[in-house]
Design a protein around this motif. Structure first.
Motif, PDB file in Angstrom:
ATOM      1  N   GLN A   1      39.792  32.834  46.634  1.00  0.00           N
ATOM      2  CA  GLN A   1      39.617  31.415  46.267  1.00  0.00           C
ATOM      3  C   GLN A   1      39.095  31.059  44.722  1.00  0.00           C
ATOM      4  N   ALA A   2      38.687  32.391  44.366  1.00  0.00           N
ATOM      5  CA  ALA A   2      38.047  32.252  43.069  1.00  0.00           C
ATOM      6  C   ALA A   2      38.817  31.447  41.753  1.00  0.00           C
ATOM      7  N   ARG A   3      40.215  31.605  41.878  1.00  0.00           N
ATOM      8  CA  ARG A   3      40.943  30.889  40.928  1.00  0.00           C
ATOM      9  C   ARG A   3      42.230  30.464  41.612  1.00  0.00           C
ATOM     10  N   PRO A   4      42.667  29.341  41.825  1.00  0.00           N
ATOM     11  CA  PRO A   4      43.631  28.891  42.895  1.00  0.00           C
ATOM     12  C   PRO A   4      45.188  29.097  42.418  1.00  0.00           C
ATOM     13  N   THR A   5      45.340  29.070  41.303  1.00  0.00           N
ATOM     14  CA  THR A   5      46.950  29.133  40.695  1.00  0.00           C
ATOM     15  C   THR A   5      47.189  30.548  40.612  1.00  0.00           C
ATOM     16  N   ALA A   6      46.363  31.576  40.281  1.00  0.00           N
ATOM     17  CA  ALA A   6      46.731  32.821  39.864  1.00  0.00           C
ATOM     18  C   ALA A   6      47.400  33.376  41.394  1.00  0.00           C
ATOM     19  N   VAL A   7      48.739  33.870  41.629  1.00  0.00           N
ATOM     20  CA  VAL A   7      48.985  34.289  43.028  1.00  0.00           C
ATOM     21  C   VAL A   7      48.502  35.591  43.032  1.00  0.00           C
TER      22      VAL A   7
END
Length: 387
Positions: A100-106
């Motif tokens: 969940q640290a950065r939501p966009t980077a899959v």
């Protein structure tokens, strides 16, 4: 919170290889294993490394963009799980924090899942905690090697596509944000293609968008281009239109943080306007990303979760010589109390994308079918061009 300390800052940032210090590396110290990161917030002023002894510190580094870029975030996620396991922390809790640290980077979630799965398989087979931690680390290292290989293959496919679209070389390539060795286990994604052209004597000019508000182009891409001896020029983001109008751009090369099933691509904010300009001026707009960035579970661009960054990144300017992470720590460039709109990414629809270059080949035209044909379960050996 774990330790975060500077290890080195002595390297000259204007000579030598594309990146003198790797973006991240695992190291076994006498006091225990650590994950060491090159602090990208300090570039190009200094090459300073951060030591992560626990996942909370790694999550902080991810959120502050000390480590950034889709492929390398996948590596950070996998190594973070291995770190938690090796240090005796709760692996499931660590995985949740990392994912969940950065939501966009899959890729971040992908790397976390791979290491967690390896850890669980080991435990299920009767391994003890130490053996299970070793299994997670082995998976992280395997992903690291795969990413380096994918980078090499993307560079080859991307250069082949450039030669097909514009025979003869002398390419003037525009890029946005940073997509080189700083974001990869190898030499990168889009910038790796430009580097291959440079090495082949085919690159005339690399146009580098500054990439406001955090200047990943001016600070990081220019840093890598300078070290590689590439002919490059930095421009303000809003000057790109004048380059297109003057006929000075032969192709746009960008990376991706998530590619939806229909080909909609989330990349650093400012990518979508470049796609519109390229389309109007009939310039190829090419996305370069590993298949791990293609998310077939996300149907379209509207379904991509776009990260919203703190407003102070827009209203204040900080400097790599004295980085700040808290509001009020930089030089204010707006009236006090000004509101800021600061999405980290925007989404480019597939009809504006000439091609998606992956390690498995090139999808062009970009569609659900062409992307699915290149995505896992396809593996090495499935080089092809869809079209």
């Amino acid at each position: 919170m774990g330790d975060q300390c500077a290890l080195s800052s002595a390297n000259d940032s204007n000579s030598g290889p594309p990146v003198a210090v790797p973006a991240l590396r695992w190291e076994e110290l006498p006091e225990g294993p650590v994950l060491i990161l090159l602090d990208q917030t300090r570039l190009p002023a200094a090459e300073v490394e951060l030591v992560c002894t626990d996942v909370q510190t790694l999550v902080g580094a991810i959120r502050s963009l000390a480590v950034r870029g889709a492929p390398v975030l996948g590596l950070a996620g996998a190594y973070g799980v291995a770190l938690a396991a090796a240090r005796g922390f709760d692996v499931d809790d660590a995985a949740g924090l990392l994912a969940q640290a950065r939501p966009t980077a899959v890729n971040l979630g992908y790397g976390v899942r791979r290491a967690v799965s390896a850890h669980r398989r080991a435990l299920a087979s009767g391994a003890d905690a130490e053996q299970a931690a070793a299994a997670a680390l082995a998976e992280a290292r395997a992903l690291h090697a795969e990413d380096a290989e994918a980078s090499t293959r993307m560079a080859r496919h991307g250069l082949g596509l450039l030669e097909k679209l514009s025979p003869g070389g002398g390419y003037r390539v525009l890029t946005h944000c940073n997509t080189g060795a700083l974001v990869s286990g190898g030499e990168g994604t889009a910038l790796a293609v430009a580097l291959a052209a440079h090495r082949g004597g085919l690159l005339r000019r690399l146009w580098v968008d500054e990439t406001r508000p955090l200047l990943q182009g001016a600070r990081l891409t220019a840093y890598e281009a300078a070290r590689a001896g590439m002919a490059y020029t930095v421009l303000a983001d809003n000057a790109a239109g004048s380059l297109f109008a003057a006929g000075e751009v032969d192709a746009v090369l960008i990376g991706a943080d998530r590619i939806a099933a229909d080909g909609s691509t989330a990349n650093k904010v400012g990518s979508y306007p470049l796609a519109v300009l390229a389309h109007y001026h009939h310039v190829p707009f090419i996305v370069v990303a590993p298949t791990t960035t293609i998310d077939l579970d996300t149907p379209d661009g509207a379904s991509i979760d776009i990260e919203q960054r703190p407003g102070h990144e827009v209203t204040e300017i900080s400097f790599p010589q004295a980085p700040v992470s808290e509001a009020g720590g930089g030089m204010l460039v707006t009236p006090l109390g000004a509101q800021a709109y600061n999405p980290a990414f925007d989404v480019t629809p597939p009809e504006l994308i000439t091609a998606v270059v992956t390690e498995n080949g090139v999808a062009s035209p970009v569609s659900a079918a062409s992307l699915a044909a290149l995505s896992p379960p396809c593996g090495p050996g499935h080089d092809q061009v869809m079209g």
